[in-house]
Design an enzyme around this catalytic site. Structure first.
Site, short mmCIF file in Angstrom:
data_model
loop_
_atom_site.label_atom_id
_atom_site.label_comp_id
_atom_site.label_asym_id
_atom_site.label_seq_id
_atom_site.Cartn_x
_atom_site.Cartn_y
_atom_site.Cartn_z
N SER A 57 51.99 -17.74 -25.58
CA SER A 57 52.31 -18.11 -24.13
C SER A 57 52.03 -17.04 -23.22
O SER A 57 51.40 -15.75 -23.55
CB SER A 57 53.76 -18.80 -24.32
N ASN A 58 52.68 -17.00 -22.04
CA ASN A 58 52.63 -16.07 -21.03
C ASN A 58 53.89 -15.97 -20.36
O ASN A 58 54.67 -16.82 -20.60
CB ASN A 58 51.33 -15.97 -20.23
N GLY A 59 54.22 -15.00 -19.54
CA GLY A 59 55.60 -14.74 -18.90
C GLY A 59 55.62 -15.43 -17.45
O GLY A 59 56.52 -15.26 -16.60
N ALA A 100 49.96 -21.32 -15.32
CA ALA A 100 49.36 -20.20 -16.04
C ALA A 100 49.04 -20.75 -17.36
O ALA A 100 49.83 -20.69 -18.53
CB ALA A 100 50.28 -19.02 -16.17
#
Ligand code: C5P
Length: 224
Positions: free
Chosen positions: A33-35, A103
């Protein structure tokens, strides 16, 4: 039918917004995943609803509070890019304005294990498959293409150049270019670029104010 490139208000218009990160599981407890905090997309959805639009917010897993459902704001929760893509396609018909603020993870594990992986070898590999480009599919010509398709570009370098390449390659009408420092932060700044070579810079401010400024910039235009 001639599609106008400008629109002057959002009242009763169908607006769809993707927001937050996606999670790409390879076992029940582990994922890529990402932030992204989803704050920018949530703020754009709340502001569009305040301006009278009928908003569908397609939201990945975020740490913060989920906006309350209300008469003209529907929130659909998803986890992976494939689920986000399916929901977008399902609810897209009739959408006038699409904003891709999510995102989206570019890749997903080729295999998703049903049970948690056991054992810890020194070295291992993860096979990845390319995820669908959700906004590029939305922006394709066709009966369901919204009149206005707006993307986001989060860049670490050559921000405007990379953003304008994405604007062209994905077939978007507008792109909101910003730096990676905006990711997960409560504040940010942005530059709006259009396919008609317009450019508008918006200074550093909270994401709520940024959302207001972005809608204002897009709406504050001659209606054709
Ligand atoms: O290519 P990149 O991820 O930088 O492009 C960002 C824009 O494309 C954002 O608007 C994002 O929501 C959208 N996107 C998407 N599906 C993907 C990747 C990005 O809709 N698989």
């Amino acid at each position: 039918m001639r599609v106008s490139k400008y629109f002057n208000n959002l009242r009763d218009k169908k607006v769809m917004i993707t927001a937050g990160p996606t999670r790409e599981h390879w076992d029940p407890v582990r994922f890529l995943s990402n932030g992204s905090s989803g704050q920018m997309g949530v703020a754009l959805a709340l502001e569009a609803a305040r301006l009278g639009a009928n908003v569908t917010l397609i939201l990945g897993p975020i740490p913060g509070p989920i906006p309350r459902k209300r008469k003209n704001l529907r929130v659909l929760r998803v986890v992976s890019a494939e689920e986000m893509d399916e929901k977008v396609q399902e609810y897209l018909p009739g959408t006038r304005v699409f904003v891709g603020a999510a995102a989206v993870a570019d890749y997903r594990p080729a295999v998703i294990l049903r049970q948690k992986i056991k054992g810890k070898p020194e070295k291992t590999t993860l096979n990845l498959l390319r995820n669908p480009d959700i906004i590029a599919k939305v922006a394709k010509r066709g009966p369901n293409r919204p009149s206005v398709v707006i993307g986001f570009a989060l860049e670490t370098q050559d921000v405007l150049e990379n953003a304008s390449d994405k604007l062209r390659d994905k077939g978007l009408d507008w792109i909101v270019a910003n730096r990676e420092t905006n990711l997960g932060a409560p504040e940010g700044s942005a530059t709006l670029l259009s396919r008609w070579q317009e450019r508008m810079a918006i200074g550093h401010m909270t994401k709520e104010r940024l959302a207001k400024q972005i809608w204002k910039a897009l709406l504050d235009r001659p209606a054709l």
